[in-house]
Design a protein around this motif. Structure first.
Motif, PDB file in Angstrom:
ATOM      1  N   MET A 201       0.934  -1.233  -0.067  1.00  0.00           N
ATOM      2  CA  MET A 201       0.122  -0.151  -0.015  1.00  0.00           C
ATOM      3  C   MET A 201       0.663   1.268  -0.030  1.00  0.00           C
ATOM      4  O   MET A 201       1.757   1.378   0.938  1.00  0.00           O
ATOM      5  CB  MET A 201      -0.885  -0.230   1.279  1.00  0.00           C
ATOM      6  N   SER A 202       0.689   2.283  -0.844  1.00  0.00           N
ATOM      7  CA  SER A 202       1.468   3.342  -0.745  1.00  0.00           C
ATOM      8  C   SER A 202       1.167   4.311   0.282  1.00  0.00           C
ATOM      9  O   SER A 202      -0.002   4.391   0.744  1.00  0.00           O
ATOM     10  CB  SER A 202       1.136   4.218  -2.071  1.00  0.00           C
ATOM     11  N   ILE A 203       2.211   4.839   0.684  1.00  0.00           N
ATOM     12  CA  ILE A 203       1.938   5.701   2.150  1.00  0.00           C
ATOM     13  C   ILE A 203       2.879   7.023   1.762  1.00  0.00           C
ATOM     14  O   ILE A 203       3.892   6.979   1.101  1.00  0.00           O
ATOM     15  CB  ILE A 203       2.380   5.312   3.244  1.00  0.00           C
ATOM     16  N   THR A 204       2.492   8.112   2.247  1.00  0.00           N
ATOM     17  CA  THR A 204       3.277   9.325   2.102  1.00  0.00           C
ATOM     18  C   THR A 204       3.836   9.844   3.534  1.00  0.00           C
ATOM     19  O   THR A 204       3.401  10.031   4.633  1.00  0.00           O
ATOM     20  CB  THR A 204       2.427  10.690   1.740  1.00  0.00           C
ATOM     21  N   ASN A 205       5.421   9.765   3.652  1.00  0.00           N
ATOM     22  CA  ASN A 205       5.930  10.019   4.777  1.00  0.00           C
ATOM     23  C   ASN A 205       5.817  11.562   5.047  1.00  0.00           C
ATOM     24  O   ASN A 205       5.534  12.123   4.814  1.00  0.00           O
ATOM     25  CB  ASN A 205       7.522   9.688   4.685  1.00  0.00           C
ATOM     26  N   ILE A 206       6.379  11.570   6.479  1.00  0.00           N
ATOM     27  CA  ILE A 206       6.255  12.749   7.378  1.00  0.00           C
ATOM     28  C   ILE A 206       6.885  14.123   6.603  1.00  0.00           C
ATOM     29  O   ILE A 206       6.528  15.125   6.398  1.00  0.00           O
ATOM     30  CB  ILE A 206       6.543  12.791   8.614  1.00  0.00           C
ATOM     31  N   ASP A 207       7.987  13.607   5.948  1.00  0.00           N
ATOM     32  CA  ASP A 207       9.088  14.407   5.197  1.00  0.00           C
ATOM     33  C   ASP A 207       8.404  14.562   3.914  1.00  0.00           C
ATOM     34  O   ASP A 207       9.149  15.195   2.817  1.00  0.00           O
ATOM     35  CB  ASP A 207      10.361  13.928   5.268  1.00  0.00           C
ATOM     36  N   GLY A 208       7.446  14.094   3.506  1.00  0.00           N
ATOM     37  CA  GLY A 208       6.833  14.281   2.134  1.00  0.00           C
ATOM     38  C   GLY A 208       7.223  13.171   0.996  1.00  0.00           C
ATOM     39  O   GLY A 208       6.609  13.026  -0.153  1.00  0.00           O
ATOM     40  N   GLU A 210       7.613   9.430  -0.873  1.00  0.00           N
ATOM     41  CA  GLU A 210       6.700   8.429  -0.986  1.00  0.00           C
ATOM     42  C   GLU A 210       7.504   7.036  -0.546  1.00  0.00           C
ATOM     43  O   GLU A 210       8.501   6.492  -0.415  1.00  0.00           O
ATOM     44  CB  GLU A 210       6.306   8.134  -2.401  1.00  0.00           C
ATOM     45  N   GLY A 211       6.373   6.316   0.247  1.00  0.00           N
ATOM     46  CA  GLY A 211       6.801   4.930   0.877  1.00  0.00           C
ATOM     47  C   GLY A 211       5.883   4.212   0.646  1.00  0.00           C
ATOM     48  O   GLY A 211       4.750   4.316  -0.289  1.00  0.00           O
ATOM     49  N   CYS A 212       6.183   2.896   0.965  1.00  0.00           N
ATOM     50  CA  CYS A 212       5.095   1.668   0.956  1.00  0.00           C
ATOM     51  C   CYS A 212       5.005   0.841   2.445  1.00  0.00           C
ATOM     52  O   CYS A 212       5.942   0.803   3.018  1.00  0.00           O
ATOM     53  CB  CYS A 212       4.965   1.100  -0.031  1.00  0.00           C
ATOM     54  N   THR A 213       3.953   0.317   2.471  1.00  0.00           N
ATOM     55  CA  THR A 213       3.708  -0.700   3.748  1.00  0.00           C
ATOM     56  C   THR A 213       2.926  -1.938   3.407  1.00  0.00           C
ATOM     57  O   THR A 213       2.319  -2.068   2.253  1.00  0.00           O
ATOM     58  CB  THR A 213       3.073  -0.102   5.031  1.00  0.00           C
ATOM     59  N   VAL A 214       3.193  -3.184   3.906  1.00  0.00           N
ATOM     60  CA  VAL A 214       2.513  -4.300   3.669  1.00  0.00           C
ATOM     61  C   VAL A 214       1.006  -4.351   4.037  1.00  0.00           C
ATOM     62  O   VAL A 214       0.579  -4.022   5.206  1.00  0.00           O
ATOM     63  CB  VAL A 214       3.391  -5.730   4.178  1.00  0.00           C
ATOM     64  N   SER A 215       0.141  -4.563   3.075  1.00  0.00           N
ATOM     65  CA  SER A 215      -1.311  -4.256   3.515  1.00  0.00           C
ATOM     66  C   SER A 215      -1.717  -5.534   4.040  1.00  0.00           C
ATOM     67  O   SER A 215      -2.810  -5.566   5.132  1.00  0.00           O
ATOM     68  CB  SER A 215      -2.256  -3.884   2.143  1.00  0.00           C
ATOM     69  N   ASN A 216      -1.260  -6.601   3.912  1.00  0.00           N
ATOM     70  CA  ASN A 216      -1.905  -7.963   4.643  1.00  0.00           C
ATOM     71  C   ASN A 216      -0.556  -8.581   5.341  1.00  0.00           C
ATOM     72  O   ASN A 216      -0.149  -9.554   5.027  1.00  0.00           O
ATOM     73  CB  ASN A 216      -2.429  -9.127   3.628  1.00  0.00           C
ATOM     74  N   ILE A 254      21.979   3.977   4.035  1.00  0.00           N
ATOM     75  CA  ILE A 254      20.924   4.515   4.531  1.00  0.00           C
ATOM     76  C   ILE A 254      19.844   3.884   3.762  1.00  0.00           C
ATOM     77  O   ILE A 254      20.202   3.098   2.734  1.00  0.00           O
ATOM     78  CB  ILE A 254      20.763   6.003   4.139  1.00  0.00           C
ATOM     79  N   ASN A 255      18.663   3.752   4.505  1.00  0.00           N
ATOM     80  CA  ASN A 255      17.685   2.833   3.916  1.00  0.00           C
ATOM     81  C   ASN A 255      16.703   4.056   3.145  1.00  0.00           C
ATOM     82  O   ASN A 255      16.236   4.994   3.861  1.00  0.00           O
ATOM     83  CB  ASN A 255      16.782   2.276   5.050  1.00  0.00           C
ATOM     84  N   ILE A 256      16.329   3.831   1.956  1.00  0.00           N
ATOM     85  CA  ILE A 256      15.536   4.577   1.186  1.00  0.00           C
ATOM     86  C   ILE A 256      14.229   3.858   0.945  1.00  0.00           C
ATOM     87  O   ILE A 256      14.320   2.410   0.445  1.00  0.00           O
ATOM     88  CB  ILE A 256      16.087   4.929  -0.267  1.00  0.00           C
ATOM     89  N   GLU A 257      13.124   4.226   1.311  1.00  0.00           N
ATOM     90  CA  GLU A 257      11.979   3.504   1.070  1.00  0.00           C
ATOM     91  C   GLU A 257      11.483   3.412  -0.334  1.00  0.00           C
ATOM     92  O   GLU A 257      11.606   4.497  -1.041  1.00  0.00           O
ATOM     93  CB  GLU A 257      10.745   4.431   2.073  1.00  0.00           C
ATOM     94  N   MET A 258      10.879   2.180  -0.800  1.00  0.00           N
ATOM     95  CA  MET A 258      10.563   2.068  -1.944  1.00  0.00           C
ATOM     96  C   MET A 258       9.082   2.412  -2.336  1.00  0.00           C
ATOM     97  O   MET A 258       8.277   2.287  -1.390  1.00  0.00           O
ATOM     98  CB  MET A 258      10.710   0.458  -2.593  1.00  0.00           C
ATOM     99  N   SER A 259       8.816   2.528  -3.566  1.00  0.00           N
ATOM    100  CA  SER A 259       7.253   2.643  -3.844  1.00  0.00           C
ATOM    101  C   SER A 259       6.571   1.382  -3.545  1.00  0.00           C
ATOM    102  O   SER A 259       7.317   0.319  -3.749  1.00  0.00           O
ATOM    103  CB  SER A 259       7.118   3.540  -4.971  1.00  0.00           C
ATOM    104  N   ALA A 260       5.220   1.480  -3.747  1.00  0.00           N
ATOM    105  CA  ALA A 260       4.545  -0.095  -3.768  1.00  0.00           C
ATOM    106  C   ALA A 260       4.943  -0.743  -5.093  1.00  0.00           C
ATOM    107  O   ALA A 260       5.140  -2.016  -4.584  1.00  0.00           O
ATOM    108  CB  ALA A 260       3.270   0.322  -3.783  1.00  0.00           C
TER     109      ALA A 260
END
Ligand SMILES: Nc1ncnc2c1ncn2[C@@H]1O[C@H](COP(=O)(O)OP(=O)(O)OP(=O)(O)O)[C@@H](O)[C@H]1O
Length: 986
Positions: A201-208, A210-216, A254-260
């Motif tokens: 699932m796509s999410i927008t981080n506090i710093d603006g 784009e990131g993602c998280t596992v939906s299930n 450093i860890n860079i978040e990936m898009s969905a």
């Protein structure tokens, strides 16, 4: 042909070599006709064409397998079992390794053929070894597992192989496979399935950003539990990319978040990596488990089942690799089949007209296409090494252009090619000319799929999981390997190495080809689409193959090997011949019942034209080997027995020598003292016995003198044990003398009566309960009168002949059979007469000379008749009395009568006559035993005796009914005191 095995009626040709005229049309027509009859197999010489029936045919059971194993291939309709059986027999009979190659497009039935072949092997391989049974199951199970992992549905085939199989079975000298197999792991498969369910699932981080998280998330927990990895690490690894940065000369990650989308792509890579590495591990494990110890050279039976040629609307890296393998394999087979075979004929000086195998495919060049492939792989490998962003196909295409090595080849065309410039081929695509057809590949993902690399974080995470397999699947995740930064070999390299290994492996093997055809694109039964099949006929160069097989030879061997193998078939060449190899082969061919045209001499090799001749030759050889085995056996047995005999003989000589030595020593007076004592003992003994004998004789004279002369008197004085033998002889002599004295008082009438008594005694002594009591009673002679209420009657008495009537016997016979009226049986010295007792009509007469010498009636209570007579010569009275005097049997009176009128040889009579009496008595028992109890089976035996010194033959006749006289002979041989009786059926 096997019993109960019904082969379908097959009127069409079995071998395309016989097709006339040979054209694409006739080939297709024959193939279609056979396919419609469910005859899916047809030969091209020793190759087989198979058309996928897309339905189950009942032609693969045990009976079929055994029939093809036991019969010559040309005797039964074409079948894969026939190819398999030939390869199996060659494997057993020769030292040559065998390989069966299945070729054809995807869905043409190669894998099914492979499975049926394994079925064949599991039926025919000897079951007596438990190891072998175990192996059979392992092969099958391994195949099922590999199929489950390595097959997938495609538009061309619902169960398409996604991997190529090269099964190499090692056989020991008995023709049994010698390996074992072990597999099983499903947790990782479950992880792969669960990974497929994960979505992002796509999410927008506090710093603006784009990131993602596992939906299930629950799926994540399951996966982590199955693999034994940390949930937080897993979630971080699948949603973030670790990037290495260098800032102020200091390096850090450093860890860079990936898009969905990125995460989903990343997850797919993980899935693929898990599955493909698991499959490779599985194959490696199976291979390592089935590999036998290389203790000694074993024979190999191999099967090559490549994935079939594929051409979809969109062809990717997968199709690129599959078609490379097909192209390369086809090139090798083609080389072996056409080029090298024809070159060999020319090299060997065989008259040969070159077959133009380029035919319709003049524009297509095998070597070209394979070369293009090799170069494409090279570019691909280099690109993979150089490229950091592994998803760029554009980069690959540019590289291709830059290298510009292949764009001039006829087999290759792309966006930049002159020929394709105006066409619609996309920038990222290129087209290759294959032996089947032109295929356009989209290079999207080529580099990425070729490099097969996953992120270091992922490898480390999986390596550290607790699942026992992960360490072997992701070794690059270990700290040591990570420090080496070693990447796995690209796929193209792995494929090339594996394929070259397989092709190298084929080089020293006898190849058997099965060319599989796909009848239609619908994957259904009963349909044969002409275009589809015609394309395969052309691409596989079938017509050229038939032409080659028709004009060429199916088998060749170096001349020396040929001679060594078959020289046992001619006595001129075996066991020893001093002629040259060529001369020997000429003699051999002359003696073989195979037409000479079937063979051709090359400069160094012998060629055999048809597979049938090869088979026949092998059959003759097998039979001859059997014969030779028998000869060897016989010779060995002779040698063995002779050796044994000589050993016994030697031992005998040693024993005899020792014995003689001992005798000689004895004679020379060794142990003299003992000899003198022995001598003294003997003298004393002799004197003692003489004195005792004298005493005994004196006592005899005293004791016997006053006694009566009656032969019945049994008194006899006792004596010393050393005189027992003498006493017995004296007693017999005395008894004879007493009998003689007794008989001398008789007149003729009394003499006759006495003879009857003696006969009665022979017959009844120890057999009748009243015998003992009857002995002292005088014999009356006229027993007919003794029988009250009977139909018996004394008929007459004329001169010397006397008649005995025993109607009771006849009465009983006829009563039991229920067929005859009571009869009178009259036996005289001249004939046997059977009379009706009421009318006294003679019903049956048999001349005595023909029928009997002794007759015996053993049935009625008080009746026994022995009638010894002859039509040739009468006995004199003195002979008779001598005869009786020789008998130790007591003469007694009994119911019955007795006549003696026997033929005898001079000097033998005394012995023989008494012997005959003994014989008859025994014979009576024999008959009793042979025919059952006399009271149940009414027979009247008539005996016929002939005396030849020590051998007596007695034929006896017995009457089962009055009209039915049956005869048997008894042969009696006297051996010392023993008498052997055997019944001879006439
Ligand atoms: N002899 C046969 N009898 C019955 N059905 C068959 C036979 N041969 C093939 N088939 C059917 O055709 C299907 C495709 O065959 P198979 O998988 O052996 O083709 P293939 O040439 O090995 O394809 P690929 O190269 O894609 O692996 C099988 O799943 C089976 O249903």
């Amino acid at each position: 042909m096997e019993k109960n095995l019904i082969f379908r009626k097959d009127n069409c040709i079995w071998d395309f070599v016989l097709l006339n005229p040979l054209t694409e049309e006739t080939f297709l027509k024959t193939l279609t006709y056979r396919y419609k009859q469910d005859q899916i197999y047809t030969y091209i010489g020793n190759e087989l064409v198979s058309v996928n029936p897309y339905k189950n045919l009942e032609i693969y059971n045990e009976q079929y397998a055994l029939a093809y194993l036991r019969n010559a291939p040309f005797k039964l309709p074409p079948h894969i079992f026939s190819i398999m059986s030939t390869a199996y027999k060659w494997l057993k009979d020769t030292n040559e390794d065998q390989c069966i190659i299945m070729s054809g497009e995807s869905g043409s039935g190669k894998t099914e053929v492979f499975k049926k072949m394994l079925d064949f092997l599991s039926i025919v391989i000897d079951n007596q070894y438990t190891d072998v049974i175990c192996v059979k199951h392992h092969i099958k199970h391994a195949n099922v597992i590999l199929e489950a992992f390595g097959h997938a549905e495609t538009t061309l085939n619902k169960n398409s192989s996604r991997f190529g199989k090269f099964l190499d079975m090692e056989f020991d000298f008995k023709g049994d496979p010698v390996y074992e197999l072990l597999i099983n792991i499903f947790k990782i498969v479950a992880v792969v399935l669960k990974l497929g369910n994960i979505s992002f699932m796509s999410i927008t981080n506090i710093d603006g950003t784009e990131g993602c998280t596992v939906s299930n998330e629950y799926e994540v927990y399951d996966i982590c539990q199955l693999l034994g990895i940390n949930v937080t690490i897993f979630k971080t690894v699948v949603t973030c990319r670790r990037v290495y940065i260098l800032r102020n000369l200091e390096s850090s990650f450093i860890n860079i978040e990936m898009s969905a989308d990125e995460a989903s792509h990343f997850k797919d890579c993980l899935c693929k990596a898990l599955y493909s590495r698991l499959f490779i591990w599985l194959v490696k494990t199976i291979n390592s488990k089935i590999k036998s110890e290389p203790r000694y050279k074993r024979r190999h039976l191999c099967f090559l089942d490549m994935f079939g040629f594929e051409n979809f609307n969109k062809n990717r890296f997968h199709q690129f690799v599959i078609n490379y393998c097909n192209e390369k394999l086809f090139q090798t087979v083609f080389e072996a089949n056409f080029r090298s075979e024809q070159e060999e004929y020319i090299r060997e000086g065989i008259q040969w007209t070159q077959i133009d195998y380029n035919g319709n495919f003049t524009k297509y060049k095998f070597n070209d296409t394979v070369r293009v492939y090799e170069e494409l792989f090279l570019v691909l490998d280099r690109s993979s090494n150089e490229l950091k962003d592994s998803t760029s196909e554009r980069y690959f295409m540019q590289k291709l252009k830059k290298f510009n090595l292949i764009s001039n080849c006829e087999s290759y065309s792309d966006h930049f090619s002159e020929t394709e410039r105006l066409n619609t081929i996309s920038f990222t695509s290129f087209s290759l000319k294959h032996y089947v057809c032109n295929v356009t590949y989209n290079s999207f993902d080529f580099i990425h799929k070729n490099s097969d690399v996953i992120s270091m974080d992922l490898s480390t995470m999986l390596y550290e999981g607790t699942h026992p397999l992960l360490k072997s699947l992701f070794p690059e995740g270990s700290v040591e390997m990570a420090s080496l930064k070693k990447k796995p070999s690209p796929v193209s390299k792995q494929i090339k190495i594996a394929l070259n290994g397989i092709l190298r492996n084929l080089q020293n093997k006898k190849l058997h080809y099965i060319r599989c055809f796909k009848p239609n694109e619908l994957q259904g039964p009963h349909i044969l689409e002409t275009d589809v099949v015609l394309n395969q006929i052309r691409s596989q160069k079938i017509i050229e193959s038939v032409r080659l097989r028709r004009n060429g030879f199916s088998f060749s061997l170096p001349q020396t090997q040929f001679l060594n193998r078959y020289k046992i078939l001619s006595l001129k060449t075996w066991p020893i011949s001093h002629l040259s190899v060529i001369e020997n082969i000429q003699y051999l061919l002359h003696d073989l019942p195979i037409p000479a045209a079937e063979f051709a001499f090359g400069t160094t090799k012998m060629f055999i034209r048809s597979p049938r001749s090869v088979y026949e030759l092998e059959e003759y050889r097998r039979q001859r080997l059997n014969d030779i085995a028998v000869i060897i056996q016989t010779m060995w047995r002779t040698f063995y027995q002779r050796r044994k005999f000589l050993k016994i003989k030697r031992s005998q000589i040693i024993i005899v020598t020792a014995w003689r030595k001992y005798q000689r020593r004895k004679k020379l007076g060794i142990n003299k003292g003992k000899k003198q004592i022995d001598w003294a003992i003997k003298i004393i003994q002799r004197h003692y016995i003489q004195w005792k004998r004298y005493q005994f004789l004196k006592r005899l004279i005293c004791e016997l003198r006053p006694r009566t002369m009656s032969p019945l008197n049994q008194d006899w004085p006792s004596c010393n044990i050393r005189l027992a033998e003498t006493s017995l002889l004296l007693r017999k002599l005395h008894h004879k003398w007493r009998c003689q004295q007794y008989r001398s008082q008789f007149n003729q009438t009394m003499r006759n009566k006495m003879r009857e008594k003696v006969t009665a005694s022979i017959l009844f002594k120890d057999k009748k309960y009243c015998y003992a009591e009857s002995v002292s009673k005088p014999f009356v002679g006229d027993y007919v009168r003794l029988r009250k209420n009977s139909q018996w009657k004394k008929i007459c008495s004329d001169g010397n002949d006397q008649y005995v009537v025993f109607a009771d016997i006849i009465n009983k016979i006829t009563r039991s059979t229920g067929k005859f009226i009571p009869m009178l049986l009259v036996i005289s010295t001249n004939s046997l007469i059977i009379m009706d007792p009421r009318t006294l009509d003679i019903k049956y007469r048999i001349p005595a000379s023909e029928i009997y010498r002794i007759s015996l009636s053993p049935f009625e209570d008080n009746i026994a008749v022995i009638h010894i007579c002859s039509g040739e010569k009468n006995l004199s009275n003195s002979d008779v009395s001598q005869c009786f005097s020789s008998s130790s049997t007591n003469i007694s009176s009994h119911a019955g009568c007795f006549f003696v009128n026997d033929y005898y040889e001079k000097g033998d009579i005394i012995f023989q006559t008494s012997y005959v009496i003994e014989v008859v008595t025994k014979l009576f028992l024999v008959i009793q035993n042979a025919v059952g109890r006399p009271s149940d089976i009414n027979i009247s035996p008539l005996f016929n005796t002939y005396f030849h010194h020590q051998i007596v033959t007695i034929s006896f006749y017995y009457v089962t009914s009055v009209a039915n006289l049956q005869s048997e002979s008894v042969k009696i041989v006297r051996r010392g005191n023993r008498m052997e009786i055997s019944i001879l059926k006439n």
